[in-house]
Design a protein around this motif. Structure first.
Motif, short mmCIF file in Angstrom:
data_model
loop_
_atom_site.label_atom_id
_atom_site.label_comp_id
_atom_site.label_asym_id
_atom_site.label_seq_id
_atom_site.Cartn_x
_atom_site.Cartn_y
_atom_site.Cartn_z
N PHE A 304 0.86 -1.17 0.00
CA PHE A 304 0.00 0.00 0.00
C PHE A 304 0.90 1.22 0.00
N LEU A 305 0.73 2.09 -1.01
CA LEU A 305 1.54 3.30 -1.14
C LEU A 305 0.66 4.53 -0.97
N VAL A 306 1.17 5.50 -0.22
CA VAL A 306 0.45 6.74 -0.01
C VAL A 306 1.09 7.82 -0.88
N ASN A 307 0.26 8.70 -1.41
CA ASN A 307 0.70 9.73 -2.35
C ASN A 307 1.09 11.00 -1.59
N ILE A 308 2.30 11.50 -1.81
CA ILE A 308 2.76 12.77 -1.24
C ILE A 308 2.81 13.77 -2.38
N ILE A 309 1.92 14.77 -2.38
CA ILE A 309 1.84 15.68 -3.52
C ILE A 309 2.13 17.13 -3.16
N SER A 310 2.37 17.41 -1.87
CA SER A 310 2.59 18.80 -1.44
C SER A 310 3.84 18.91 -0.60
N PRO A 311 4.51 20.06 -0.63
CA PRO A 311 5.66 20.26 0.25
C PRO A 311 5.23 20.46 1.69
N GLY A 312 6.20 20.46 2.59
CA GLY A 312 5.94 20.65 4.02
C GLY A 312 6.38 19.43 4.79
N LEU A 313 7.62 19.44 5.28
CA LEU A 313 8.16 18.24 5.93
C LEU A 313 7.38 17.87 7.18
N ASP A 314 6.99 18.85 7.98
CA ASP A 314 6.24 18.53 9.20
C ASP A 314 4.89 17.90 8.88
N ALA A 315 4.19 18.47 7.91
CA ALA A 315 2.88 17.92 7.52
C ALA A 315 3.03 16.51 6.95
N ASN A 316 4.05 16.30 6.15
CA ASN A 316 4.25 14.98 5.56
C ASN A 316 4.77 13.98 6.58
N ARG A 317 5.51 14.45 7.60
CA ARG A 317 5.89 13.56 8.71
C ARG A 317 4.64 13.08 9.42
#
Length: 330
Positions: A304-317
């Motif tokens: 299962f892969l999740v899509n990361i489409i926006s910048p922002g290290l804290d939000a993506n963490r």
């Protein structure tokens, strides 16, 4: 990776700076993610430069490019992926797509003969990764005494597909199949598996890796964002997927008209929570967990892969951490 034995991964659309992108991959590895794909978006960050940087600062996560046969010659792709494989100690893989308008149009490229070109690309990659000189004539491509300098490589080839013929090609020829529409998983995997059986018969071919790529919407603001992205899904989907989304002809026409007149925002006003949940995993975290468990059991998902489409290290963490919690129940 998860308690269910499913591997977790991420796809990154490189909208952030290179340092943040590499930091995101390092973070994903620390959280236990097994796969990272970076999209080759043509005019964004160079996919192989950032994968090479990530290869030097990671040790377990598998690193792949999502690329196409149009913007780069497949022989150049073979060499680039082989380089990532050499840099990472054998952790490379590649996901092939047939090329989209957003990538091809700025370069003035036509999406011609996608099926033949994809078949040729898979063949060319595998021939070159043997490390021997290759002289070969495909349907659209040819090689004349081509030989990689990096030696022999065993690199998985995944295909992301939607249309029936591309699904059949993936089933017959690829190592893995990447799908993105929740309600279409059964039909799409079925078409690929049928083609695999026809291509290999009773021979002991390895099973097709089954990969589901989703954005996950487990907060109200994520569901609202998904409504605005729904229009893109409608515009690019073949009739089978539209049918599996439960849309009538009138609803499809209305959504396409709204997209043409007002873009994603206009579509978003017409899309209900139910329509979103037919397309992707959506709901409370507990509901998302139950949906993912059901999809794993019903379709035999391997990753299962999740899509990361926006910048922002804290939000993506936060996103990557929360996806682990949803997938594992911890």
């Amino acid at each position: 990776m998860s308690g269910d034995g499913i591997a977790l991964g991420l796809q990154i659309v490189p909208t952030m700076g290179s340092a943040e992108l590499v930091d995101t991959i390092v973070l994903a590895e620390e959280l236990g993610y097994s796969y990272c794909m970076v999209a080759d978006e043509g005019l964004m960050l160079d996919v192989y430069a950032v994968l090479g940087a990530a290869a030097r600062v990671t040790s377990t996560i598998r690193l792949g490019a999502v690329t196409n046969p149009y913007t780069r010659h497949p022989a150049a792709t073979a060499a680039a992926i082989a380089t990532i494989d050499e840099m990472s100690g054998g952790r490379a893989f590649v996901t092939l797509v047939a090329g989209g308008t957003m990538v091809l149009h700025p370069m003035g490229l036509e999406r011609s003969a996608p099926l033949a070109l994809m078949a040729d690309t898979i063949e060319a990659l595998r021939l070159l990764w043997r490390g021997e000189p290759v002289t070969w004539q495909g349907q659209r491509l040819s090689l004349e005494g081509a030989q990689l300098t990096t030696g022999t490589h065993s690199i998985p080839v995944w295909v992301a597909a939607r249309g029936e013929r591309m699904l059949a090609l993936a089933g017959a020829r690829a190592d893995g199949l990447v799908l993105m529409v929740k309600s279409d998983l059964g039909d799409a995997f079925g078409l690929a598996q049928q083609a695999r059986q026809e291509a290999h018969g009773n021979s002991a071919s390895p099973p097709l890796m089954r990969v589901y790529l989703d954005r996950l919407a487990y907060k109200p603001e994520m569901i609202e964002e998904a409504k605005h992205l729904y229009g893109y899904a409608i515009m690019d989907s073949p009739p089978r997927i539209l049918k599996n989304l439960g849309l009538s002809d009138d609803e499809i026409a209305g959504l396409k008209q709204a997209f043409a007149e007002g873009g994603p925002a206009a579509v978003g006003q017409l899309v209900t929570d139910e329509l979103v949940s037919d397309y992707q995993i959506a709901g409370t975290p507990a509901e998302c967990r139950r949906q993912l468990e059901h999809l794993i059991d019903e379709h035999g998902l391997d990753a299962f892969l999740v899509n990361i489409i926006s910048p922002g290290l804290d939000a993506n963490r936060d996103l990557l951490t929360e996806v682990v919690a949803i997938a594992t129940g911890r």
